[in-house]
Design a protein around this motif. Structure first.
Motif, PDB file in Angstrom:
ATOM      1  N   ALA A  58       5.514  -1.567   7.578  1.00  0.00           N
ATOM      2  CA  ALA A  58       5.150  -2.464   6.479  1.00  0.00           C
ATOM      3  C   ALA A  58       4.097  -3.477   6.906  1.00  0.00           C
ATOM      4  CB  ALA A  58       6.390  -3.187   5.971  1.00  0.00           C
ATOM      5  N   VAL A  59       4.182  -3.945   8.152  1.00  0.00           N
ATOM      6  CA  VAL A  59       3.194  -4.901   8.661  1.00  0.00           C
ATOM      7  C   VAL A  59       1.833  -4.224   8.794  1.00  0.00           C
ATOM      8  CG1 VAL A  59       2.578  -6.399  10.596  1.00  0.00           C
ATOM      9  CG2 VAL A  59       4.962  -6.236   9.851  1.00  0.00           C
ATOM     10  N   THR A  60       1.826  -3.005   9.330  1.00  0.00           N
ATOM     11  CA  THR A  60       0.573  -2.272   9.467  1.00  0.00           C
ATOM     12  C   THR A  60      -0.066  -2.026   8.111  1.00  0.00           C
ATOM     13  OG1 THR A  60       1.372  -1.171  11.460  1.00  0.00           O
ATOM     14  CG2 THR A  60      -0.476  -0.152  10.320  1.00  0.00           C
ATOM     15  N   LEU A  61       0.721  -1.544   7.156  1.00  0.00           N
ATOM     16  CA  LEU A  61       0.185  -1.261   5.828  1.00  0.00           C
ATOM     17  C   LEU A  61      -0.333  -2.531   5.151  1.00  0.00           C
ATOM     18  CD1 LEU A  61       2.834   1.285   4.498  1.00  0.00           C
ATOM     19  CD2 LEU A  61       0.501   1.770   5.212  1.00  0.00           C
ATOM     20  N   GLY A  62       0.421  -3.619   5.287  1.00  0.00           N
ATOM     21  CA  GLY A  62      -0.030  -4.876   4.697  1.00  0.00           C
ATOM     22  C   GLY A  62      -1.316  -5.377   5.309  1.00  0.00           C
ATOM     23  N   SER A  63      -1.451  -5.206   6.618  1.00  0.00           N
ATOM     24  CA  SER A  63      -2.653  -5.674   7.313  1.00  0.00           C
ATOM     25  C   SER A  63      -3.888  -4.900   6.883  1.00  0.00           C
ATOM     26  CB  SER A  63      -2.456  -5.544   8.831  1.00  0.00           C
ATOM     27  OG  SER A  63      -1.374  -6.337   9.274  1.00  0.00           O
ATOM     28  N   VAL A  64      -3.772  -3.571   6.863  1.00  0.00           N
ATOM     29  CA  VAL A  64      -4.952  -2.778   6.508  1.00  0.00           C
ATOM     30  C   VAL A  64      -5.275  -2.909   5.021  1.00  0.00           C
ATOM     31  CG1 VAL A  64      -4.624  -1.173   8.412  1.00  0.00           C
ATOM     32  CG2 VAL A  64      -3.582  -0.661   6.190  1.00  0.00           C
ATOM     33  N   ALA A  65      -4.248  -3.106   4.190  1.00  0.00           N
ATOM     34  CA  ALA A  65      -4.499  -3.261   2.759  1.00  0.00           C
ATOM     35  C   ALA A  65      -5.187  -4.584   2.443  1.00  0.00           C
ATOM     36  CB  ALA A  65      -3.187  -3.161   1.980  1.00  0.00           C
TER      37      ALA A  65
ATOM     38  N   MET B 182     -11.169   3.283   4.357  1.00  0.00           N
ATOM     39  CA  MET B 182     -10.916   4.512   5.101  1.00  0.00           C
ATOM     40  C   MET B 182     -10.163   4.210   6.404  1.00  0.00           C
ATOM     41  SD  MET B 182     -11.675   6.895   3.232  1.00  0.00           S
ATOM     42  CE  MET B 182     -11.091   8.015   4.512  1.00  0.00           C
ATOM     43  N   TRP B 183     -10.423   3.081   7.008  1.00  0.00           N
ATOM     44  CA  TRP B 183      -9.671   2.689   8.201  1.00  0.00           C
ATOM     45  C   TRP B 183      -8.192   2.517   7.841  1.00  0.00           C
ATOM     46  CZ3 TRP B 183      -9.573   2.907  13.140  1.00  0.00           C
ATOM     47  CH2 TRP B 183      -8.754   2.046  13.897  1.00  0.00           C
TER      48      TRP B 183
ATOM     49  N   PHE C 294      -6.654   4.089   5.400  1.00  0.00           N
ATOM     50  CA  PHE C 294      -6.118   5.437   5.181  1.00  0.00           C
ATOM     51  C   PHE C 294      -5.765   6.107   6.508  1.00  0.00           C
ATOM     52  CE2 PHE C 294      -7.369   9.897   5.602  1.00  0.00           C
ATOM     53  CZ  PHE C 294      -6.365  10.500   4.858  1.00  0.00           C
ATOM     54  N   LEU C 295      -6.649   6.032   7.483  1.00  0.00           N
ATOM     55  CA  LEU C 295      -6.396   6.698   8.765  1.00  0.00           C
ATOM     56  C   LEU C 295      -5.136   6.149   9.428  1.00  0.00           C
ATOM     57  CD1 LEU C 295     -10.040   6.886  10.166  1.00  0.00           C
ATOM     58  CD2 LEU C 295      -8.624   8.805   9.385  1.00  0.00           C
ATOM     59  N   ASN C 296      -4.937   4.856   9.341  1.00  0.00           N
ATOM     60  CA  ASN C 296      -3.730   4.267   9.917  1.00  0.00           C
ATOM     61  C   ASN C 296      -2.486   4.678   9.141  1.00  0.00           C
ATOM     62  OD1 ASN C 296      -4.185   2.072  12.210  1.00  0.00           O
ATOM     63  ND2 ASN C 296      -5.957   2.004  10.859  1.00  0.00           N
ATOM     64  N   ALA C 297      -2.566   4.645   7.819  1.00  0.00           N
ATOM     65  CA  ALA C 297      -1.403   4.969   6.991  1.00  0.00           C
ATOM     66  C   ALA C 297      -1.013   6.436   7.132  1.00  0.00           C
ATOM     67  CB  ALA C 297      -1.696   4.636   5.533  1.00  0.00           C
ATOM     68  N   LYS C 298      -2.007   7.319   7.247  1.00  0.00           N
ATOM     69  CA  LYS C 298      -1.728   8.755   7.339  1.00  0.00           C
ATOM     70  C   LYS C 298      -0.894   9.096   8.560  1.00  0.00           C
ATOM     71  CE  LYS C 298      -5.016  11.391   8.897  1.00  0.00           C
ATOM     72  NZ  LYS C 298      -4.441  12.043  10.106  1.00  0.00           N
ATOM     73  N   ASP C 299      -1.145   8.406   9.661  1.00  0.00           N
ATOM     74  CA  ASP C 299      -0.496   8.758  10.920  1.00  0.00           C
ATOM     75  C   ASP C 299       0.799   8.000  11.179  1.00  0.00           C
ATOM     76  OD1 ASP C 299      -2.479  10.562  11.458  1.00  0.00           O
ATOM     77  OD2 ASP C 299      -3.670   9.201  12.687  1.00  0.00           O
ATOM     78  N   ILE C 300       1.099   6.972  10.381  1.00  0.00           N
ATOM     79  CA  ILE C 300       2.307   6.185  10.618  1.00  0.00           C
ATOM     80  C   ILE C 300       3.580   7.034  10.614  1.00  0.00           C
ATOM     81  CG2 ILE C 300       3.824   4.455   9.566  1.00  0.00           C
ATOM     82  CD1 ILE C 300       1.368   2.798   8.941  1.00  0.00           C
ATOM     83  N   PRO C 301       3.763   7.962   9.656  1.00  0.00           N
ATOM     84  CA  PRO C 301       5.021   8.745   9.681  1.00  0.00           C
ATOM     85  C   PRO C 301       5.226   9.503  10.977  1.00  0.00           C
ATOM     86  CG  PRO C 301       3.911   9.006   7.574  1.00  0.00           C
ATOM     87  CD  PRO C 301       2.949   8.280   8.470  1.00  0.00           C
TER      88      PRO C 301
ATOM     89  N   PHE D  55     -15.352  15.642   8.865  1.00  0.00           N
ATOM     90  CA  PHE D  55     -15.031  14.265   9.221  1.00  0.00           C
ATOM     91  C   PHE D  55     -16.146  13.304   8.820  1.00  0.00           C
ATOM     92  CE2 PHE D  55     -12.181  16.672  11.961  1.00  0.00           C
ATOM     93  CZ  PHE D  55     -10.992  15.974  11.820  1.00  0.00           C
ATOM     94  N   LEU D  56     -17.340  13.834   8.574  1.00  0.00           N
ATOM     95  CA  LEU D  56     -18.480  13.013   8.158  1.00  0.00           C
ATOM     96  C   LEU D  56     -18.929  13.295   6.726  1.00  0.00           C
ATOM     97  CD1 LEU D  56     -20.692  13.318  11.383  1.00  0.00           C
ATOM     98  CD2 LEU D  56     -19.166  11.437  10.775  1.00  0.00           C
ATOM     99  N   GLU D  57     -18.667  14.500   6.221  1.00  0.00           N
ATOM    100  CA  GLU D  57     -19.299  14.937   4.976  1.00  0.00           C
ATOM    101  C   GLU D  57     -18.984  14.077   3.755  1.00  0.00           C
ATOM    102  OE1 GLU D  57     -19.752  17.149   1.184  1.00  0.00           O
ATOM    103  OE2 GLU D  57     -17.871  16.571   2.161  1.00  0.00           O
ATOM    104  N   PRO D  58     -17.707  13.784   3.417  1.00  0.00           N
ATOM    105  CA  PRO D  58     -17.473  12.974   2.214  1.00  0.00           C
ATOM    106  C   PRO D  58     -18.106  11.592   2.305  1.00  0.00           C
ATOM    107  CG  PRO D  58     -15.432  13.983   3.011  1.00  0.00           C
ATOM    108  CD  PRO D  58     -16.444  14.150   4.093  1.00  0.00           C
ATOM    109  N   HIS D  59     -18.074  11.017   3.501  1.00  0.00           N
ATOM    110  CA  HIS D  59     -18.603   9.670   3.678  1.00  0.00           C
ATOM    111  C   HIS D  59     -20.136   9.675   3.696  1.00  0.00           C
ATOM    112  CE1 HIS D  59     -14.444   9.490   4.589  1.00  0.00           C
ATOM    113  NE2 HIS D  59     -14.589  10.084   5.755  1.00  0.00           N
ATOM    114  N   SER D  60     -20.714  10.762   4.215  1.00  0.00           N
ATOM    115  CA  SER D  60     -22.172  10.901   4.161  1.00  0.00           C
ATOM    116  C   SER D  60     -22.637  11.043   2.716  1.00  0.00           C
ATOM    117  CB  SER D  60     -22.619  12.120   4.975  1.00  0.00           C
ATOM    118  OG  SER D  60     -22.282  11.968   6.339  1.00  0.00           O
ATOM    119  N   ALA D  61     -21.851  11.749   1.892  1.00  0.00           N
ATOM    120  CA  ALA D  61     -22.191  11.873   0.481  1.00  0.00           C
ATOM    121  C   ALA D  61     -22.210  10.507  -0.201  1.00  0.00           C
ATOM    122  CB  ALA D  61     -21.189  12.799  -0.218  1.00  0.00           C
TER     123      ALA D  61
END
Length: 277
Positions: free
Chosen positions: A4-11, A36-37, A39-46, A104-110
């Motif tokens: 919860a602390v991690t999610l709150g911080s990045v949000a 996006m930072w 998202f990357l943190n939230a995706k890996d928390i579980p 890893f670059l394509e959506p953000h490059s778009a």
């Protein structure tokens, strides 16, 4: 650190930046980068507690769905068998592996292209792309699902599903492959929906709105990636279908979400003016 602390911080990052810095193209890019930072943190928390996550892991339902779609055989296996005559780490394998890595670059490059060439479209485009990633992340938390290569390695599929990307990576990168893979790998049970396909599909749609040439490039990449994800053993076909459904949901939900987004934006702008005084 508690989740919860991690999610709150990045949000808190994007709205804080929106208040503290005046709006420029650079700030808009930084807001998306912070999103996006997060998202990357939230995706890996579980996966910080893999044993607990393993207890909730779904393995069988995508296999059953793809067996139905493939007429009794996994499409991954069908494609890999059909192209097995090309040999290991052939030109097609290497090309599709690179198509996968470029994601890893394509959506953000778009979005960077849209920001540079069509800045009036960037806010809406970034909001839709961010919604794809965030809703996909919520699905990863709610329904952790194993990809075909993992299910095969653990003996859950009747026929072996090769993970061709790893075969190519080990050959091309040598001893650098393992640390590189460990850095990019993250949560291995974040497979449903396929955000690889969903993000590339959203990028193709957004680029099409920006111009026909950009759109053609985006659609060509999305098509190649979709084929590659199944052939390489990274995703089931049903993962791709779910990714496409997620994009459709975000696009159709834009009418509902835009008034709320505009209200939040106006509130942040008021706080920005206060902070600037």
């Amino acid at each position: 650190m508690p989740a919860a602390v991690t999610l709150g911080s990045v949000a808190a990052g994007p709205p804080a930046l929106a208040v503290l810095r005046p709006r420029t193209r650079g700030r808009d890019a930084a807001l998306y980068a912070l999103q996006m930072w997060g998202f990357l943190n939230a995706k890996d928390i579980p996966h910080d507690a893999p044993d607990l996550l393993r207890q909730r892991l779904r393995i069988d339902y995508p296999i059953k769905a793809d067996l139905a779609l493939g007429g009794g055989e996994l499409p991954n296996v069908r494609l890999q068998r059909a192209l097995a005559g090309l040999g290991r780490a052939n030109v097609l394998d290497r090309t599709l592996a690179w198509v996968h890595w470029v994601w890893f670059l394509e959506p953000h490059s778009a979005l960077a292209w849209i920001l540079a060439r069509h800045p009036d479209r960037f806010s809406r485009s970034a909001r839709q792309m961010s919604a794809v990633f965030d809703l996909g992340c919520a699905a990863y938390w709610a329904v952790p699902t194993a990809p075909p290569w993992w299910a095969s390695e653990e003996g859950h599929t009747d026929a072996k599903v090769r993970r061709i990307m790893v075969e190519v990576g080990e050959e091309q990168w040598g001893r650098s492959w393992e640390p590189l893979y460990n850095f990019l790998g993250g949560n291995p049970w974040a497979a449903m929906p396929s955000l690889h396909f969903a993000a590339s599909l959203m990028a193709a749609i957004l680029l099409t709105e920006a111009g026909p040439v950009e759109g053609a490039v985006g659609w060509a990449y999305a098509g190649a990636l979709g084929f590659g994800l199944v052939y390489l053993g990274e995703h089931y076909v049903v993962d791709l279908i779910a990714g496409a459904a997620l994009v459709a949901l975000v696009r159709r939900g834009e009418r509902v979400g835009e008034p709320l987004a505009q209200a939040v934006s106006r509130g942040l702008q008021r706080l920005e003016r206060i902070a600037a005084e």
